[in-house]
Design a protein around this motif. Structure first.
Motif, PDB file in Angstrom:
ATOM      1  N   TYR A 352       0.744  -1.267   0.077  1.00 22.00           N
ATOM      2  CA  TYR A 352      -0.071   0.003  -0.201  1.00 22.00           C
ATOM      3  C   TYR A 352       0.836   1.398   0.065  1.00 22.00           C
ATOM      4  O   TYR A 352       0.308   2.455  -0.319  1.00 22.00           O
ATOM      5  N   THR A 353       2.183   1.294   0.212  1.00 18.95           N
ATOM      6  CA  THR A 353       2.954   2.286   0.427  1.00 18.95           C
ATOM      7  C   THR A 353       3.741   2.518  -0.644  1.00 18.95           C
ATOM      8  O   THR A 353       4.671   3.430  -0.622  1.00 18.95           O
ATOM      9  N   GLY A 354       4.051   1.507  -1.679  1.00 19.70           N
ATOM     10  CA  GLY A 354       4.762   1.537  -2.822  1.00 19.70           C
ATOM     11  C   GLY A 354       6.316   1.378  -2.476  1.00 19.70           C
ATOM     12  O   GLY A 354       7.259   2.088  -2.803  1.00 19.70           O
ATOM     13  N   GLY A 355       6.651   0.794  -1.113  1.00 16.12           N
ATOM     14  CA  GLY A 355       7.892   0.636  -0.556  1.00 16.12           C
ATOM     15  C   GLY A 355       8.434   1.756   0.158  1.00 16.12           C
ATOM     16  O   GLY A 355       9.452   1.807   0.573  1.00 16.12           O
ATOM     17  N   VAL A 356       7.576   2.758   0.570  1.00 17.01           N
ATOM     18  CA  VAL A 356       7.784   3.768   1.295  1.00 17.01           C
ATOM     19  C   VAL A 356       7.789   3.665   2.716  1.00 17.01           C
ATOM     20  O   VAL A 356       6.919   2.905   3.182  1.00 17.01           O
ATOM     21  N   GLU A 357       8.693   3.652   3.487  1.00 18.84           N
ATOM     22  CA  GLU A 357       8.705   3.504   4.993  1.00 18.84           C
ATOM     23  C   GLU A 357       7.669   4.359   5.638  1.00 18.84           C
ATOM     24  O   GLU A 357       7.538   5.357   5.627  1.00 18.84           O
ATOM     25  N   VAL A 358       6.963   3.620   6.474  1.00 18.21           N
ATOM     26  CA  VAL A 358       5.844   4.136   7.403  1.00 18.21           C
ATOM     27  C   VAL A 358       6.340   4.133   8.793  1.00 18.21           C
ATOM     28  O   VAL A 358       6.729   3.250   9.297  1.00 18.21           O
ATOM     29  N   VAL A 359       6.578   5.316   9.459  1.00 14.52           N
ATOM     30  CA  VAL A 359       7.054   5.390  10.852  1.00 14.52           C
ATOM     31  C   VAL A 359       6.223   5.099  11.700  1.00 14.52           C
ATOM     32  O   VAL A 359       5.184   6.088  11.802  1.00 14.52           O
ATOM     33  N   SER A 360       6.191   4.123  12.466  1.00 16.34           N
ATOM     34  CA  SER A 360       5.650   4.066  13.875  1.00 16.34           C
ATOM     35  C   SER A 360       3.964   4.242  13.543  1.00 16.34           C
ATOM     36  O   SER A 360       3.452   5.164  14.107  1.00 16.34           O
ATOM     37  N   PRO A 361       3.527   3.678  12.511  1.00 10.27           N
ATOM     38  CA  PRO A 361       2.028   3.857  12.421  1.00 10.27           C
ATOM     39  C   PRO A 361       1.047   3.739  13.800  1.00 10.27           C
ATOM     40  O   PRO A 361       0.152   4.468  13.907  1.00 10.27           O
TER      41      PRO A 361
END
Length: 591
Positions: A352-361
């Motif tokens: 869902y992020t396209g490989g972009v890191e999601v920080v501490s959801p």
């Protein structure tokens, strides 16, 4: 409008022909002849004193928008239109033309109650021109739709509500709604307009291409929606939001199947327009919750909160074609995109992020913090949800539509977001071939029936609901629907009690009527109760909870409208006897 002609009236006692000037009792059914203007003419002549019965397969063309108000219906009365039951094309009510030859904005404009059952509603005229929507709600009313097909549903909002319509009651069941929105970009309105609901009951429906907002209530304001129930529905190709309202008082979203909802991926900076972004979370989710602001002075709800939120046993399936969109942006060096998941949490697929890191959801998401806080929000539950399980649809056309959809969305993003094109000759369009089920020739519309097939074969999903039945609209699974019908009251109570564990069918089952064909609606009831059966009925008795008899009527048929306008608010029991002598009891609420 012309004087009514050739209208056959069936009374509760005998059939006879009605001429202008002859009154009808509340028990009368008026069979309307097909044709252009005949339905409007009948309504103008008889107002709200009859039930209008339409013939299966017949076309009822409107010449204007039908206005339902005290002047046309009689003070405090609404409009009831029932189509003949059929396995084929139901009666078709088609939008009219205005004075300059354009499609009228809506089929109905209502200031009083409206009930539609077993009808096909088309917002497209014979030239192929599509109107804005289907129903405009102008006052606080009771709106009931059951077993209806709507296609197309308009280029704007299917059910448009004004501020004056706040706290309307809307029951929508067993219906198919297709082709909503202008197909020119993500901001193309949606299914329900910006209004607050007293009760919104949406159960066993399928929505195909439903525009930007499913529930378009303003994102953050003082207490808005009092009670929303969305259970066993199927959603395919929805633009962006399931709901934008953060401050609902009671919200239940259960057993739903979502296929490629939020097809328009989001840029990170778009989050700044929503309350969650201000709490440190850039990523928006389908689950929207915020602290409830009680008044304009900024007073907030007392904690622990009494609000109830229940999002359980749902699937969000994003097709491989849609999951390629964020990846394509990342691989091409564009601004990162993300697809809107149910909730930003550890279980959210990285695709869902396209490989972009999601920080501490879990730390940064306001919804996660509220749902995890059982001390302050003890009645808010989220769990037992799934991502990206392919339903394995019976109709393979759904998969080819996915291919068409993603190609058109890539084109839209290419021009609007990525600036790949140096010239442009019009408004960007994502007009993918979702209407291929319809039959293209406006003169023959609708030419294809059945309209759509939402059945699927994935064995995991066929038992994934809270009752161990299929997710989504149970009308695609008749055997499962029968099991659900037999215990739907117990299942409803199970969910309302916020039970996250599975409901076991057949355990503690109460006695149910022998004939499941008898239906009572709406319930709770306003001024009338509709009794519908494919078995001939004989009598109906109305008793209060003390056993006192309030009224008794004879029916002699399979359909009746019971006038309860003279009864006080409260709980009553309907005792119904069939012509064969069987007895059935139904509990109703008069509000």
């Amino acid at each position: 409008m012309s004087i009514m002609k050739n209208l056959l009236i069936q009374s509760c006692i005998a059939a006879f022909f009605l001429f202008p000037g002859i009154g009808l009792s509340a028990q009368d059914t008026l069979i309307v002849e097909a044709g252009l203007g005949t339905l409007e003419s009948a309504i103008e002549t008889n107002g709200g004193d009859v039930v209008y019965k339409l013939s299966a397969g017949a076309r009822y063309g409107l010449e204007s928008t039908v206005e339902v108000n005290d002047l046309s219906m009689g003070e405090g009365k609404g409009l009831v239109i029932i189509g003949e039951k059929t396995g084929g094309i139901p009666p078709v009510i088609q939008v009219g033309l205005d004075g300059v030859g354009s499609a009228c904005p809506y089929l109905f404009q209502i200031f009083n109650d409206l009930t539609l059952k077993n009808v096909f509603l088309s917002a497209q005229d014979n030239s192929g021109t599509v109107g804005a929507g289907v129903i405009r709600i102008n006052d606080k009313v009771r709106l009931v739709l059951d077993n209806c097909t709507i296609d197309p549903a308009g280029i704007n909002t299917t059910f448009k509500g004004e501020e004056s319509a706040d706290f309307t009651v809307f029951y929508m069941t067993n219906s198919l709604i297709m082709n909503n929105g202008d197909m020119k970009g993500p901001d193309d309105s949606g299914w329900l307009g910006s209004m607050a609901w007293d009760t919104l009951w949406v159960e066993n429906n399928t929505f195909v291409s439903s525009g930007q907002d499913f529930i378009g209530t303003a994102p953050h304001n003082m207490p808005n929606n009092k009670f929303i129930w969305i259970n066993h529905n199927t959603f395919l190709w929805h633009d962006v939001w399931i709901k934008r309202s953060y401050t609902d008082q009671n919200f239940y979203f259960t057993n739903n199947l979502m296929h490629d909802v939020s097809i328009f991926a989001h840029l990170y900076d778009w989050g700044q327009f929503w309350p969650d972004y201000k709490q440190g979370n850039q990523m928006l989710s389908l689950v929207c919750i915020d602290t409830l602001e009680l008044d304009s002075a900024g007073t907030y709800e007392t904690l622990p909160s009494e609000r109830r939120f229940f999002w359980e046993y749902n699937l969000q399936y994003n097709s491989p074609q849609l999951l390629e969109l964020p990846r394509h942006a990342a691989d091409s060096g564009y601004d990162p995109l993300y697809l809107i998941p149910m909730l930003w949490e550890e279980d959210t697929p990285l695709g869902y992020t396209g490989g972009v890191e999601v920080v501490s959801p879990s730390d940064s998401s306001r919804e996660n913090r509220i749902l995890a806080d059982d001390a302050n929000w003890p009645h808010m539950k989220y769990g037992n949800n799934w991502y990206d399980l392919d339903p394995l649809y019976t109709d393979l056309q759904i998969y080819s539509t996915n291919d068409s959809m993603i190609q058109n969305i890539l084109g839209w993003y290419g021009f609007v977001i990525w600036r790949e094109h140096t010239s442009f000759d019009g408004t960007p369009s994502y007009n993918y071939e979702v209407d291929r089920w319809a039959g293209k020739d406006p003169e023959l519309f609708p030419a294809v029936w059945p309209r759509f097939d939402g059945s699927y074969t994935n064995t995991e999903l066929l038992t994934a609901s809270i009752e161990g039945l299929p997710l989504g609209d149970l009308n695609w699974f008749p055997d499962a629907k029968t099991k659900w019908m037999a215990e739907k009251e117990q299942i409803k109570d199970h969910i309302l009690d916020l039970n996250e564990e599975k409901y076991r069918l057949g355990v503690g089952r109460k006695e149910v009527p022998k004939l499941a064909s008898i239906s009572i609606y709406p319930n709770p009831a306003g001024n009338v109760v509709h009794i519908d059966s494919n078995t001939e009925l004989k009598t109906v008795r109305v008793l209060d909870i003390t056993g006192k008899l309030h009224k008794e009527i004879r029916i002699n048929g399979g359909f009746s409208v019971l006038d309860v306008s003279d009864m006080n608010k409260g709980i009553y029991v309907l005792q119904i006897k069939t012509i064969s002598g069987e007895a059935h009891s139904f509990k109703i609420i008069k509000d």
